[in-house]
Design an enzyme around this catalytic site. Structure first.
Site, PDB file in Angstrom:
ATOM      1  CE  LYS A 205     -40.062  -2.175 -10.770  1.00 17.62           C
ATOM      2  NZ  LYS A 205     -41.224  -2.724 -10.807  1.00 17.62           N
ATOM      3  CE  LYS A 258     -37.670  -3.940 -13.110  1.00 20.77           C
ATOM      4  NZ  LYS A 258     -39.144  -4.294 -12.975  1.00 20.77           N
TER       5      LYS A 258
HETATM    6  C1  PBG Z   1     -44.117  -3.870 -12.698  1.00 21.31           C
HETATM    7  C2  PBG Z   1     -42.744  -4.168 -13.545  1.00 21.31           C
HETATM    8  C3  PBG Z   1     -42.112  -3.150 -14.566  1.00 21.31           C
HETATM    9  C4  PBG Z   1     -41.041  -4.136 -14.939  1.00 21.31           C
HETATM   10  C5  PBG Z   1     -40.859  -5.183 -14.038  1.00 21.31           C
HETATM   11  N1  PBG Z   1     -42.141  -5.515 -13.384  1.00 21.31           N
HETATM   12  C6  PBG Z   1     -42.182  -2.052 -14.901  1.00 21.31           C
HETATM   13  C7  PBG Z   1     -42.285  -0.764 -14.020  1.00 21.31           C
HETATM   14  O1  PBG Z   1     -41.911  -0.822 -13.003  1.00 21.31           O
HETATM   15  O2  PBG Z   1     -42.626   0.383 -14.678  1.00 21.31           O
HETATM   16  C8  PBG Z   1     -39.841  -3.791 -15.855  1.00 21.31           C
HETATM   17  C9  PBG Z   1     -38.843  -4.925 -16.494  1.00 21.31           C
HETATM   18  C10 PBG Z   1     -38.285  -4.571 -17.928  1.00 21.31           C
HETATM   19  O3  PBG Z   1     -38.305  -3.315 -17.966  1.00 21.31           O
HETATM   20  O4  PBG Z   1     -37.867  -5.501 -18.442  1.00 21.31           O
HETATM   21  N2  PBG Z   1     -44.003  -2.877 -11.866  1.00 21.31           N
END
Ligand code: PBG
Length: 338
Positions: A205, A258
């Site tokens: 991520k 992601k």
């Molecule tokens: C929580 C999380 C996020 C997303 C999914 N889980 C935001 C972040 O990490 O700031 C983003 C998903 C999206 O942009 O559709 N940590």
């Protein structure tokens, strides 16, 4: 006659004419390498407290924050369209330093899970396990000074995952990027008898600018600083493979990359490195960009969205988490999208 370069097999133009296989839509259908199926799609949704409550999310056109009863209605509709799974996020005003709303029984996510399971028992319910939407500072873990403390955060993340499993979640998906969270969550789930609960790890991520609309939707933007101390540097590809293999070793059942569209090489590398089912998250900003361009008449929304989602599958993703899940399932059912 113009003669082309000889290929490795010795064949060349005009014997070889690649266009023969593109001659018509039926021929193209036969030789198509990637077939995106609704079975691969996962629909994200945002749960709030209440009943019959719907608050549209301006930066995510077509999506709203919804009370559990309306999340269940969405689940019914999406499942009927062929979407097998949803990914749930909670939105709340009850925030504190310990993110207690993340793991309280009867919390928003827990209630939405129960509502979906009640309405559509066959639907696979996935919950996002993170603290950022529940901490008063908006970071994904427990703060000590201005740093997110890894090991203190693990305990709360594990408690959150157990509370989701207690509510009936089939899959928990940790998105916090703390080290050791998959192992901590697996141990806690097993200790509570949730040996069947699956873990889909947000393994690679990235600290991405494309989460903007999501943070507006979830009210989870960090109050200070950014997430680069725990999320990955967008410049790194090899590191994604290391992150993934660690999650596999800790007991992940599925892994994830992601965002998706700007990270196709990462999807491909992770695909080669593991046999586990691989998800890719086409995130909020990736969705909103297409929406915004389409609203201006700059792109054909359906063709652009299907091209990107197909590209993500072609790169190696088995599952695609996307705000387009319901639309894409319908477009696929309607026939050739080209
Ligand atoms: C929580 C999380 C996020 C997303 C999914 N889980 C935001 C972040 O990490 O700031 C983003 C998903 C999206 O942009 O559709 N940590």
């Amino acid at each position: 006659m113009i003669e082309g370069t000889e290929t490795a097999t010795g064949a060349r133009f005009p014997q070889v004419r690649m266009r023969r296989l593109r001659a018509g839509s039926t021929m193209r259908r036969m030789v198509r390498e990637t077939r995106l199926s609704p079975d691969q799609l996962i629909l994200p949704a945002f749960a709030i407290a209440g009943r019959d409550a719907r608050v549209p999310i301006p930066s995510l056109p077509g999506h709203s924050r919804m009370s559990p009863d309306l999340v269940a209605d969405t689940a019914r509709r999406a499942f009927a369209a062929g979407v097998p799974a949803m990914l749930l996020f909670g939105v709340t005003d009850h925030k504190d330093a310990a993110a207690s709303a993340a793991y309280e029984a009867g919390g928003v996510v827990q209630s939405a899970v129960a509502a979906i399971k009640d309405a559509v028992p066959e639907m696979v319910v996935i919950t996002d396990v993170c603290l950022c939407a529940y901490t008063d500072h908006g970071h994904c873990g427990v703060l000590v000074g201005d740093r997110v403390d890894n090991d203190q955060s693990l305990e709360l993340l594990a408690r959150t995952a157990v509370s989701h499993a207690d509510a009936g979640a089939d899959i928990v998906a940790p998105s916090d990027m703390m080290d050791g969270r998959v192992g901590a969550i697996r141990a806690a789930l097993d200790a509570e008898g949730h040996v069947e609960t699956t873990i889909m790890a947000y393994s690679a991520k990235y600290a991405s600018a494309f989460y903007g609309p999501f943070r507006e939707a979830a009210g989870s933007a960090p109050g200070f600083g950014d997430r680069r101390g725990y999320q990955m540097d967008p410049a790194n590809g090899q590191e994604a493979v290391r992150e993934t293999l660690l999650d596999v070793a800790e007991g992940a059942d599925m892994v994830m990359v992601k965002p998706a569209a700007a990270y196709l090489d990462v999807i491909s590398a992770v695909r080669s490195a593991t046999d586990l089912p691989l998800a890719a998250y086409h995130v909020s900003g990736e969705y909103s960009m297409i929406k915004a361009a389409a609203e201006r008449g700059w792109l054909d929304e359906r063709l652009a969205a299907m091209e990107v989602l197909t590209g993500i599958a072609r790169a190696g993703a088995d599952m695609v988490i996307t705000y387009y899940a319901e639309d894409a399932a319908r477009w696929i059912a309607e026939g050739e999208v080209r």
